[in-house]
Design a protein around this motif. Structure first.
Motif, short mmCIF file in Angstrom:
data_model
loop_
_atom_site.label_atom_id
_atom_site.label_comp_id
_atom_site.label_asym_id
_atom_site.label_seq_id
_atom_site.Cartn_x
_atom_site.Cartn_y
_atom_site.Cartn_z
N UNK A 47 -5.08 43.35 43.91
CA UNK A 47 -4.68 42.10 44.45
C UNK A 47 -3.43 42.62 45.51
N UNK A 48 -2.64 43.33 45.01
CA UNK A 48 -1.14 43.45 45.95
C UNK A 48 -1.74 44.41 46.99
N UNK A 49 -2.67 45.56 46.72
CA UNK A 49 -2.99 46.37 47.88
C UNK A 49 -4.11 45.50 48.74
N UNK A 50 -5.06 44.66 48.27
CA UNK A 50 -6.22 44.17 48.97
C UNK A 50 -5.56 43.32 49.87
N UNK A 51 -4.38 42.41 49.51
CA UNK A 51 -3.92 41.29 50.28
C UNK A 51 -2.54 41.81 50.98
N UNK A 52 -2.30 43.07 50.82
CA UNK A 52 -0.97 43.62 51.43
C UNK A 52 0.15 43.02 51.16
N UNK A 53 0.49 42.55 49.91
CA UNK A 53 1.66 41.69 49.33
C UNK A 53 2.82 42.49 49.43
N UNK A 54 2.95 43.65 49.90
CA UNK A 54 4.10 44.26 49.92
C UNK A 54 4.86 43.72 51.39
N UNK A 55 3.78 43.62 52.57
CA UNK A 55 4.25 43.06 53.52
C UNK A 55 4.71 41.95 53.51
N UNK A 56 3.80 41.05 52.78
CA UNK A 56 4.11 39.44 52.50
C UNK A 56 5.52 39.39 52.05
N UNK A 57 5.98 40.44 50.92
CA UNK A 57 7.37 40.01 50.48
C UNK A 57 8.32 40.36 51.48
N UNK A 58 8.14 41.15 52.41
CA UNK A 58 9.31 41.35 53.50
C UNK A 58 9.43 40.32 54.53
N UNK A 59 8.23 39.88 54.51
CA UNK A 59 8.15 38.54 55.34
C UNK A 59 8.91 37.34 54.90
N UNK A 60 8.58 37.18 53.67
CA UNK A 60 9.34 36.11 52.87
C UNK A 60 10.94 36.55 52.82
N UNK A 61 11.27 37.75 52.71
CA UNK A 61 12.85 38.00 52.79
C UNK A 61 13.34 37.56 54.14
N UNK A 62 12.64 37.65 55.16
CA UNK A 62 13.10 37.41 56.40
C UNK A 62 13.28 36.09 56.61
N UNK A 63 12.41 35.40 56.29
CA UNK A 63 12.23 33.68 56.19
C UNK A 63 13.70 33.31 55.41
N UNK A 64 13.53 33.69 54.22
CA UNK A 64 14.48 32.96 53.33
C UNK A 64 15.94 33.65 53.60
N UNK A 65 16.17 34.79 53.86
CA UNK A 65 17.65 35.08 54.30
C UNK A 65 18.13 34.53 55.50
N UNK A 66 17.18 34.23 56.64
CA UNK A 66 17.26 33.70 57.67
C UNK A 66 18.06 32.27 57.42
N UNK A 67 17.24 31.49 56.97
CA UNK A 67 17.58 30.18 56.67
C UNK A 67 18.58 30.04 55.72
#
Ligand SMILES: Cc1ncc(COP(=O)(O)O)c(C=O)c1O
Length: 445
Positions: free
Chosen positions: A335-355
């Protein structure tokens, strides 16, 4: 494949909290379950998926906890459900030590591929994070012929006897439970927010290794065990260069460097393992929590020569590497590989840190905002003194709970709110949760 869950991805409070059914269950819990097992939320879960936990009264909560960093791919993720259903129909248990099965070996192969370093590796599987940490210590002792173990300030490694000794915080983890295992020594952590400005990663590592050399002696030391991003201790990200300097010191002194990636591993920080951010290749890596999507599984993976130093039969346990948990782990990796969840985790970082940084700019009670990937925290302080303020963190979290957002606190002083959403959460739910947090800050001024 199983259809994705139909659980509606929206926050909803249908009853005052806790609702009547949760109140009934809580009364039964009080009468039947030891009070030593406490709960963060007063509501009982009925279903969970995506970024939502639904309780038994039909209230829906935004999940910023993932069951403490476990359901990284989401609760009841479709591939995990299918894999476990297939496995449960085939066989539930034979005991790998009696009649081995392929799933265990396949998980070990995947861990050899995914953990840092391209050297030859071996894995042993267990049930919980604590159990795996204990076994990492056993393995390091067996390989080195030495006894001592060094851990760090603010560390959390579990609740078994050896891991209680390795855990720093007294209440609630250790209080009244001694005597603890011996030969465990504590060194100062790199804590950029609380260290003096001149203490960079190298100096912080020198501070630790000088203490180790004078108070323990490398010739007595089997292992240095460290969380690359500390979890329960407050989501402390050490200064750049700290982990690599420690690892280098370990290598030079025949000491096994163990990365406890129980909380920070398995994609949580935007890489498979958090040590990758510092280009560190540990001798042993401990995985648990996110590895199997909610089924109990943990692992020690590392250098073949170290792992194979243990005599046959020296490692194991009835349930270690249970076939259902192994099937779940293989599905999590897919699932992590098929859904590219590592990239998703980095996007969440950006969103959370920004807010959170925006909030910090207008609220001096937020002393620090830090973290990696979907492992982000805000540390609360008394603005006048900079001292930790656990009461504010507690009040903010309690307000969020009352509004249908599951948040967890952590930190040696309980003054840190941590954000550990499943990587399956939508941006809309994340934004809504942060809106609630914004109101919580207003309401607690
Ligand atoms: C870094 C770390 N190590 C070990 C453990 C213990 O894991 P478990 O609760 O599965 O025994 C935890 C749990 O929170 C953890 O965060």
């Amino acid at each position: 494949m199983t259809e994705p869950s139909t659980l509606e991805q929206s926050r909803l409070l249908r009853t005052p909290l806790p609702g009547p059914r949760s109140q009934e269950l809580m009364a039964r819990k009080v009468a039947a379950v030891s009070q030593g097992v406490a709960t963060t939320m007063p509501v009982f879960a009925a279903r969970a998926a995506g970024g939502i936990v639904e309780d038994v009264d039909g209230n829906r909560f935004i999940d910023l906890g993932s069951g403490i960093a476990v359901t990284t791919v989401g609760s009841s993720a479709a591939r995990v459900v299918d894999a476990v259903a297939d496995q449960v129909a085939a066989f539930t248990h034979t005991c790998f030590m009696v009649t081995p099965y392929e799933g265990y070996v396949a998980v070990a192969e995947q861990l050899a591929r995914l953990t840092p370093g391209d050297h030859e590796k071996r894995t042993a599987l267990f049930n919980s994070g604590s159990e795996a940490v204990e076994n990492a210590v056993k393995i390091a002792r067996s390989f080195t012929g030495k006894d001592a173990v060094v851990v760090f300030d603010h560390a959390y490694h579990g609740r078994t006897n050896l891991t209680m000794a390795m855990t720093a915080k007294n209440m609630p983890y250790k209080h009244g439970f001694g005597p603890f295992a011996g030969e465990v020594y504590r060194a100062p952590m790199s804590y950029p927010f609380r260290d003096a400005a001149e203490i960079d990663g190298k100096l912080a590592a020198a501070r630790a290794t000088s203490l180790i050399e004078t108070q323990v002696g490398a010739e007595n030391l089997a292992a240095v065990v460290i969380e690359p991003v500390q979890g329960e201790g407050g989501f402390i990200v050490p200064a750049p260069g700290f982990l690599s300097a420690l690892a280098e010191w370990c290598r030079a002194n025949d000491v096994i460097f163990v990365a406890d990636e129980v909380q920070s591993g398995f994609g949580r920080t935007g890489t498979w393992f958090a040590v990758e951010h510092d280009d560190v290749v540990p001798d042993l890596v401990v995985s648990a929590k996110g590895i199997a999507g909610g089924l109990p599984l943990s692992a020690v993976t590392g250098r073949a020569d170290v792992m194979d130093a243990v005599h046959p039969g020296g490692l194991g346990g009835t349930y270690g590497g249970n076939p259902l948990a192994c099937a779940a782990a293989l599905a999590v990796i897919e699932t992590i590989e098929a859904e590219d969840l590592l990239t998703r985790a980095r996007a969440i970082e950006e969103r959370l840190l920004g807010r959170l940084r925006d909030l910090q700019a207008s609220d001096p009670r937020i002393g620090d905002v830090r973290g990696r990937g979907a492992m982000i925290a805000a540390e609360f302080v008394d603005p006048a003194t900079g001292d930790p303020d656990g009461a504010v963190a507690k009040a903010v979290a309690a307000y969020a709970h009352s509004q249908g957002v599951i948040t967890l606190t952590c930190g040696t002083w309980g003054n840190v709110i941590r954000f550990l959403p499943p990587l399956s959460i939508s941006d809309e739910l994340l934004d809504e949760a942060l809106d609630v947090l914004t109101t919580a800050l207003e309401e607690t001024k």
